[in-house]
Design a protein around this motif. Structure first.
Motif, short mmCIF file in Angstrom:
data_model
loop_
_atom_site.label_atom_id
_atom_site.label_comp_id
_atom_site.label_asym_id
_atom_site.label_seq_id
_atom_site.Cartn_x
_atom_site.Cartn_y
_atom_site.Cartn_z
N LEU A 199 0.82 -1.22 0.00
CA LEU A 199 0.00 0.00 0.00
C LEU A 199 0.85 1.27 0.00
N TRP A 200 2.14 1.12 0.34
CA TRP A 200 2.95 2.32 0.54
C TRP A 200 3.01 3.20 -0.71
N LYS A 201 3.27 2.61 -1.87
CA LYS A 201 3.42 3.42 -3.09
C LYS A 201 2.16 4.23 -3.43
N THR B 265 -0.46 9.65 -3.00
CA THR B 265 -1.57 10.50 -2.55
C THR B 265 -1.09 11.56 -1.57
N VAL B 266 -0.26 11.13 -0.63
CA VAL B 266 0.24 12.05 0.39
C VAL B 266 1.11 13.14 -0.21
N SER C 146 -4.29 15.89 8.16
CA SER C 146 -4.96 15.77 6.86
C SER C 146 -5.00 14.33 6.39
N CYS C 147 -3.99 13.53 6.79
CA CYS C 147 -3.93 12.13 6.36
C CYS C 147 -4.79 11.21 7.22
N SER D 86 4.61 6.82 4.71
CA SER D 86 4.52 7.90 3.71
C SER D 86 4.90 9.24 4.33
N ILE D 87 4.40 9.50 5.54
CA ILE D 87 4.72 10.74 6.23
C ILE D 87 6.19 10.77 6.62
#
Length: 252
Positions: free
Chosen positions: A4-6, A11-12, A80-81, A109-110
């Motif tokens: 899911l990371w990519k 998106t982030v 926001s995430c 992601s962050i």
């Protein structure tokens, strides 16, 4: 890091909050502009021929952290995430996916955004030092400090700031899952303020990673580094465990 990371990272990274966070990495370049004017703002001082690049980078990291603005930007990105997606129902789109994987993908992601910010800050510091500051009387023009003790201090100091920022992000994640945006921001800022004063307080410096910058001489570099890393991992696991438990039991 899961599959899911990519897609989550893509998106982030498109969020304006992410670009704001990375934008703070240009801070060192402001010295090029400030030195054109007769002002005391952001003026550096050190004994003649003493400041190496690594020491300058350590000073940049310290000032950026004390400014609080980059921390606030990253807390805003976390909100926001997580909280914003929960309250608007966007998180419902992930209902058939394991929640721990969702949480991990968002956190990584962050963290990736922060790592990008960190690397860009290093690059802009390098440019500022060797294109401008190297001509100043207080710089040495060398990459590393002349004394090993100074290098050890900078390593512990920079790593301490790096680690407490990650902890602040994790605290914001754990808070934003349940609490309002205002409370999440307040908790994150309070934690940041506590870490600001940690190195100056004898009792508190032992309990926060960035407090060990003033304990290198007393404890020795290897011991201080090991204790700081171990403590950071324990804190991170506790905060992550709480966030994961809360996220798994969240109704959306």
């Amino acid at each position: 890091m899961n599959y899911l990371w990519k897609p989550v990272f893509r998106t982030v990274v498109k969020r304006k909050e992410a670009w704001l966070c990375v934008g703070f990495s240009i801070f060192p370049l402001l010295l090029l502009i400030v030195d054109l004017f007769n002002t005391n703002f952001m003026q550096l001082s050190a004994p003649e021929g003493s400041m190496s690049f690594v020491e300058f980078f350590g000073a940049v990291e310290s000032v950026q952290y004390q400014l609080t603005l980059p921390i606030i930007a990253f807390i805003y990105l976390v909100i926001s995430c997580f909280h914003d997606e929960i309250t608007t129902g966007k998180m419902f789109l992930f209902k058939d996916i394991n929640r721990t994987k969702i949480l991990n993908a968002k956190i990584w992601s962050i963290f990736s955004i922060y790592f990008t910010y960190f690397i860009f800050t290093f690059v802009t510091s390098l440019v500022t030092y060797y294109l401008h500051l190297v001509h100043m009387s207080y710089t040495s023009g060398t990459f590393f400090p002349r004394h090993v003790a100074d290098l050890q201090y900078v390593i512990i100091s920079v790593l301490g700031i790096f680690v407490v920022t990650q902890l602040c992000i994790l605290i914001a994640v754990a808070s934003s899952i349940k609490l309002s945006n205002g409370f999440t921001m307040l908790i994150g800022i309070i934690f940041a303020l506590v870490t600001f004063i940690a190195p100056s307080l004898k009792g508190l410096r032992y309990f926060l990673p960035n407090g060990y910058s003033n304990l290198v001489t007393q404890m020795g570099f290897g011991t201080a580094l090991s204790v700081m890393i171990f403590m950071s991992l324990v804190y991170a696991l506790i905060i992550y465990g709480f966030a994961n438990h809360t996220f798994k039991n969240l109704e959306y």
